[in-house]
Write a protein that holds these residues in place. Sequence first.
Motif, PDB file in Angstrom:
ATOM      1  N   GLU A 155       8.672   0.771   4.980  1.00 53.18           N
ATOM      2  CA  GLU A 155      10.006  -0.350   4.672  1.00 53.18           C
ATOM      3  C   GLU A 155       9.592  -1.201   3.390  1.00 53.18           C
ATOM      4  O   GLU A 155      10.796  -1.363   2.561  1.00 53.18           O
ATOM      5  N   THR A 156       8.448  -1.402   3.064  1.00 58.62           N
ATOM      6  CA  THR A 156       8.421  -2.319   1.749  1.00 58.62           C
ATOM      7  C   THR A 156       8.376  -1.092   0.594  1.00 58.62           C
ATOM      8  O   THR A 156       9.073  -1.794  -0.414  1.00 58.62           O
ATOM      9  N   ALA A 157       8.068  -0.139   0.756  1.00 55.92           N
ATOM     10  CA  ALA A 157       8.314   0.699  -0.531  1.00 55.92           C
ATOM     11  C   ALA A 157       9.878   0.939  -0.768  1.00 55.92           C
ATOM     12  O   ALA A 157      10.268   0.807  -1.892  1.00 55.92           O
ATOM     13  N   GLN A 158      10.653   1.089   0.240  1.00 58.34           N
ATOM     14  CA  GLN A 158      12.278   1.061   0.169  1.00 58.34           C
ATOM     15  C   GLN A 158      12.772  -0.049  -0.767  1.00 58.34           C
ATOM     16  O   GLN A 158      13.471  -0.158  -1.111  1.00 58.34           O
ATOM     17  N   LEU A 159      12.146  -1.571   0.206  1.00 59.18           N
ATOM     18  CA  LEU A 159      12.603  -2.600  -0.394  1.00 59.18           C
ATOM     19  C   LEU A 159      12.256  -3.010  -1.681  1.00 59.18           C
ATOM     20  O   LEU A 159      13.187  -3.535  -2.504  1.00 59.18           O
ATOM     21  N   THR A 160      11.300  -2.504  -2.145  1.00 53.91           N
ATOM     22  CA  THR A 160      10.672  -3.055  -3.564  1.00 53.91           C
ATOM     23  C   THR A 160      10.752  -1.933  -4.341  1.00 53.91           C
ATOM     24  O   THR A 160      10.696  -2.093  -5.836  1.00 53.91           O
ATOM     25  N   GLY A 161      11.157  -0.672  -4.304  1.00 55.06           N
ATOM     26  CA  GLY A 161      11.410   0.443  -5.178  1.00 55.06           C
ATOM     27  C   GLY A 161      10.131   1.081  -5.632  1.00 55.06           C
ATOM     28  O   GLY A 161      10.130   1.824  -6.555  1.00 55.06           O
ATOM     29  N   GLN A 162       9.014   0.532  -4.995  1.00 50.52           N
ATOM     30  CA  GLN A 162       7.643   1.146  -5.284  1.00 50.52           C
ATOM     31  C   GLN A 162       7.551   2.505  -4.464  1.00 50.52           C
ATOM     32  O   GLN A 162       7.874   2.670  -3.267  1.00 50.52           O
ATOM     33  N   SER A 163       6.439   3.130  -4.727  1.00 48.76           N
ATOM     34  CA  SER A 163       6.066   4.395  -3.797  1.00 48.76           C
ATOM     35  C   SER A 163       5.382   3.906  -2.779  1.00 48.76           C
ATOM     36  O   SER A 163       4.640   2.715  -2.908  1.00 48.76           O
ATOM     37  N   GLU A 164       4.981   4.664  -1.641  1.00 49.15           N
ATOM     38  CA  GLU A 164       4.216   4.006  -0.557  1.00 49.15           C
ATOM     39  C   GLU A 164       2.786   3.932  -1.084  1.00 49.15           C
ATOM     40  O   GLU A 164       2.158   2.924  -0.666  1.00 49.15           O
ATOM     41  N   ALA A 165       2.395   5.088  -1.805  1.00 48.80           N
ATOM     42  CA  ALA A 165       0.931   4.682  -2.662  1.00 48.80           C
ATOM     43  C   ALA A 165       0.849   3.648  -3.339  1.00 48.80           C
ATOM     44  O   ALA A 165      -0.047   2.563  -3.205  1.00 48.80           O
TER      45      ALA A 165
END
Length: 186
Positions: A155-165
């Motif tokens: 969810e954080t990756a989707q919100l921030t545009g960062q990869s999960e890693a």
Amino acid sequence: MSESLHTVESQLHALWMQSLQGDRACYERVLTLLSTYVRGFLRKRLQSQLSDVEDLVQETLMAIHQKRHTYQSDQPLTAWVFAIARYKWVDHLRVHGRREKLHDDIDDWADTLTVDSDTETSDAQRDLAQVLADLPPKQRAAIEHTRLQGLSITETAQLTGQSEASVKVNVHRGLKTLMAKWGVQK
């Protein structure tokens, strides 16, 4: 009648500052008060190992004593103390192979001190915002979303545009930076 977070922090900070100036009575008093809060913090996390709580309280108090010179007087004392207590707790879990408990929410720390009103809540939020403000934006966002808001890595990756890693790395690096700033060592 419970004490507010602000009142507790102010009282502990004043005693701590006097103790750093050599006041032995204040030092004994502040360590006694801190041991109560540390004990509650550890009891909550070691419910199945209550016999280990007192040992960890003592280890935490020793670390506080040994690292007292690293305390920055413009920062909340309780945050510094609970960071040290958390490291002692994590070390204990590593020794005892209880890694699943390492993912306790940082929000649980608030349960150890009672906040009675919206004013104290906003003060605590302001203090937390100040602590996080020194972090790079990606690290701050990753910590806020995963540790404070309870969102998943995905969810954080989707919100921030960062990869999960990247989210995982930013959380790790941000927490490591905060611990270094507070002078807390594993």
